[in-house]
Enzyme design. Structure first.
Site, PDB file in Angstrom:
ATOM      1  N   THR A   1      37.979  44.640  88.899  1.00 25.15           N
ATOM      2  CA  THR A   1      37.590  43.467  88.775  1.00 25.15           C
ATOM      3  C   THR A   1      38.800  42.350  89.036  1.00 25.15           C
ATOM      4  O   THR A   1      39.823  42.646  88.590  1.00 25.15           O
ATOM      5  CB  THR A   1      37.020  42.915  87.404  1.00 25.15           C
ATOM      6  N   ASP A   2      38.303  41.225  89.535  1.00 23.83           N
ATOM      7  CA  ASP A   2      39.031  40.105  89.501  1.00 23.83           C
ATOM      8  C   ASP A   2      39.322  39.915  87.873  1.00 23.83           C
ATOM      9  O   ASP A   2      38.418  40.234  87.169  1.00 23.83           O
ATOM     10  CB  ASP A   2      38.750  38.876  90.311  1.00 23.83           C
ATOM     11  N   TRP A   3      40.656  39.236  87.556  1.00 22.31           N
ATOM     12  CA  TRP A   3      40.896  38.932  86.099  1.00 22.31           C
ATOM     13  C   TRP A   3      39.622  38.295  85.495  1.00 22.31           C
ATOM     14  O   TRP A   3      39.723  36.823  85.695  1.00 22.31           O
ATOM     15  CB  TRP A   3      41.928  38.518  85.859  1.00 22.31           C
ATOM     16  N   GLY A   4      38.859  38.813  84.607  1.00 16.89           N
ATOM     17  CA  GLY A   4      37.839  38.015  83.783  1.00 16.89           C
ATOM     18  C   GLY A   4      36.436  37.923  84.611  1.00 16.89           C
ATOM     19  O   GLY A   4      35.624  37.304  84.250  1.00 16.89           O
TER      20      GLY A   4
END
Ligand code: GLC
Length: 755
Positions: free
Chosen positions: A231-234
């Site tokens: 994922t992108d972060w978060g």
């Protein structure tokens, strides 16, 4: 860890351990399973330098990171139109990662520059998917050749910062497949990227982190991707839905609440453990690959890397204007550098890509020993005019033979996390430039920024050199370019519009209530401006040189091809000037007549060629099916419509020097399902339909040639065209009404056509 023994390893892992491997240990590491000797590995940003944090981690470039080399950002790199520039960058970054024991570099960014306002445009290559894909592939292949995984991002359609974590990019299938996915497709199919980062946003209402159509159907099944998805972060929404959709790793890690959801889902039967095992397999393969290719003895030479950064930047800069050959400067000329960017250049963007640099070199420092004085001109942290600084600059300009003003976008004007609201540069800089140009006609502008800018003073100055965000040693590169030690050879990888409102996404950026309507469809960048025949400030592919080039001898190895053939295109480029230079030669394909809307021309090849004065070289471009195809939603695939195409060789998208025709035959028939509402024109799209129409027209011809002759005499000008048009758009059911056939005959026809 032996890659061949991963299935045995999985059999030894508990359910809890498997779930734990689907999220990171902390901001930058995967989890280790000590008892089975599964190590943790590290991943860091990218894309144009190694941002490694040993203390508190963050994804916005706020906490410190180790000192490393900052290279030109993607916006600059793409302007080189040179795959070798990307290869050198990827190799250098791969070695830095090995030296710092980092297994994966989070980059390159492959999102399209849909709007010039996107705050992260400095991290993206282009408005053109082919150029972005080719530059990304060169970076990926050279980085991964050093044993480091690339991680192409942000998959997909993350084309703005506004509401990036909650918004939805809304577009039709053809737009997504023809514009926003191809660079990622090239990264997978041609680049072999070992990782893909899914975006924060949704695409047509389904978040990328749980979008099965995106992460499995397209990425794995259609493109054959076998790496892992992070994922992108978060960005994770529903962890279990993400796993089912094809999401392997959640970052950042360290909390683990989502791992428990995975365990619970397997236990209550809502998640098939085989799905979990697949994700764990992808993760363990990533760790095993890194272990296999680990080169702990790798050392790096920071000084050499800083020189490399300057060399790359020098290949990226775009000479936008050079009246009266005001550039290059002569050593003996008395020059003044004006503007804080000459001393403290903006050479990178703020946010997750922000590199901690030992020492950034500005043009003033690089010009030590040259006949150069300095005036600050403006305060980069303010937009207000500073009368004192302005006076000092104007006085200095009066005394100098030539003036170089360093201007452009401050950090506050473009950054990750928020979009620009104007194409303007700060007013105090615009005022300074006009004031200086008013007292010294030989005014030259050096521009720093990650995307197109408005230049209200363009007619007041002699020369403009855009260095984009050129990395830590942009000063050295700029001075070499200003004095002609290096001949500028960059070309714009994005159109610069005359004003913001001209840009294709203007009415639909940044969207409302998180819904972003990509209403311009496939017509982004030059595809839009060319189709609308609009004037632009500078076109895609544009860039000047201190020398000149001639283009000649365009040759296609075949006059007619099938879409399964490769067409070889040759042409000659000659340096007709007096200094050595490089030229980014561009190949465009134009589909003369098409039954669907298509751009006027599309970039399908480019080569950077270096030539001594008088030297001539032949360049070869191979064209394949995708060079001629458009994305056809009826078959959910790329499709070549038979007909005449033009192969064009240009110095820019609006400076076509050579052109040649080629007849292309598509080998795929579109599936048609005919109904009474289908038109005669629809019949003409298939062989069976064409045959039927020919027979019918021949029969009519025989029965009514006299009557036809009379009516032709009576019909007025243009009526024939009207009849033809009406015929083409005539629904088949109407043929019964007009007595051309009976209902029974129509039913038989439909059965034959649909058989
Ligand atoms: C950021 C960025 C992404 C980056 C990641 C880790 O939010 O969107 O590009 O790689 O988080 O810093």
């Amino acid at each position: 860890m032996d890659k061949k023994k991963i299935s045995e390893l999985i059999a030894q892992l508990s359910l809890e351990e498997k779930a734990s491997l689907c999220s990171g240990h902390d901001f930058w590491h995967t989890k280790e399973i000590e008892r089975l000797e599964i190590p943790a590995v590290m991943m860091c940003d990218g894309p144009h330098g190694l941002r490694k944090q040993v203390g508190e981690g963050d994804h916005l470039g706020i906490n410190v990171s180790i000192e490393t080399t900052c290279y030109p950002t993607a916006a600059a790199l793409a302007a080189s139109f040179d795959r070798k520039v990307m290869e050198k960058l990827g190799t250098a970054l791969g070695r830095e990662c090995q030296a710092e024991n980092v297994a994966m570099l989070l980059g390159p960014g492959l999102n399209m520059k849909r709007s010039p306002l996107c705050g992260r445009n400095f991290e993206y290559f282009s408005e053109d998917p082919y150029l972005a894909g080719e530059m990304g592939v060169a970076y990926i292949q050279s980085l991964q050749a050093e044993g480091i995984s690339a991680c192409v991002k942000h998959f997909a359609a993350n084309n703005q910062e506004t509401a990036r974590m909650s918004g939805s990019s809304q577009m039709d299938e053809r737009t997504l497949q023809e514009i926003y996915l191809p660079a990622f497709e090239a990264a997978v199919k041609k680049g072999g990227t070992r990782s893909v980062m899914c975006a924060y946003n949704a695409i047509n209402g389904i978040f990328a982190a749980e979008n099965k159509e995106l992460l499995t159907d397209t990425l794995r099944e259609r493109w054959g991707y076998d790496g892992f998805v992070v994922t992108d972060w978060g960005a994770v929404k529903d962890r279990v839905k993400g796993l089912v959709a094809g999401l392997d790793l959640e970052m950042p890690g360290g909390i683990g609440v989502q791992d428990d959801q995975i365990v619970a889902a397997v236990k209550d039967g809502t998640l098939d453990e085989a799905v979990l095992n697949k994700a764990v397999t992808h993760m363990l393969e990533f760790v095993a690959d890194y272990q296999e290719q680990r080169k702990p003895e790798t050392s790096i030479d920071r000084a050499a890397n800083s020189i490399l950064s300057a060399d790359l930047a020098a290949q990226c800069a775009v000479l936008l204007k050079n009246t009266d050959n005001t550039l290059p400067l002569k050593e003996e000329e008395n020059i003044v550098f004006i503007g804080e960017f000459a001393q403290r250049p903006r050479y990178q963007g703020a946010g997750s890509s922000h590199i901690n640099v030992t020492h950034a070199i500005g043009a003033l420092e690089a010009a030590v020993g040259k006949n150069v004085t300095y005036a600050q001109g403006y305060d980069v942290h303010s937009e207000e005019n500073d009368a004192g600084l302005l006076d000092e600059a104007v006085n200095a300009a009066k005394k100098a033979e030539k003036v170089v003003v360093f201007a452009g976008l401050p950090d506050s004007f473009e950054t990750e996390g928020c979009d620009r609201d104007t194409l303007a540069i700060p007013d105090n800089q615009n005022n300074l430039i006009s004031a200086v140009a008013a007292v010294n006609p030989n005014t030259i502008i050096v521009l720093h920024g990650g995307a197109a800018m408005e230049l209200p003073w363009l007619d007041e100055v002699k020369s403009v050199l855009c260095v984009y965000l050129g990395g830590e040693n942009i000063g050295t590169a700029t001075v070499k370019l200003l004095y002609g030690e290096t001949n500028p050879s960059g070309k714009l990888a994005e159109t610069w519009p005359i004003k913001l409102a001209d840009n294709p996404s203007y009415l639909n950026f940044p969207g409302e209530n998180g819904i972003v309507d990509y209403a311009e469809g496939i017509f982004i960048g030059y595809r839009y401006y060319d189709k609308k025949q609009m004037e632009v400030l500078f076109p895609f592919g544009y860039g000047l040189s201190y020398t000149s080039f001639s283009y000649s001898d365009l040759h296609l190895d075949k006059e007619a091809i099938q879409d399964t053939d490769i067409l070889m295109v040759n042409c000659k480029i000659k340096n007709t000037g007096s200094v050595a230079g490089r030229e980014a030669v561009q190949l465009y394909v134009r589909d003369e007549i098409s039954s669907v809307r298509r751009p006027v021309r599309e970039l399908k090849g480019f080569e950077k060629v270096e030539l001594e004065p008088g030297e001539e070289k032949t360049i070869t471009f191979p064209l394949d099916k995708r060079s001629f195809a458009y994305y056809e939603t009826a078959i959910h695939d790329w499709f070549v419509e038979s007909g005449k195409f033009f192969v064009e060789i240009g110095a820019s998208s609006r400076d076509i020097r050579l052109s040649a025709e080629v007849e292309v035959t598509g080998t795929i028939e579109l599936p048609m399902h005919y109904t009474k509402q289908s038109t005669v024109g629809d019949l003409m799209k298939t062989a069976k339909g064409r045959k039927f129409m020919e027979n019918m027209m021949a029969k009519r011809q025989r029965h009514s040639s006299e009557a036809a002759a009379d009516s032709a005499q009576n019909m007025g000008e243009g009526s024939e065209k009207m009849v033809q048009k009406m015929m083409i758009e005539m629904p088949l059911g109407a043929l019964v009404t007009y007595g051309s056939m009976t209902f029974e005959q129509l039913d038989d026809l439909l059965k034959m056509l649909n058989s």
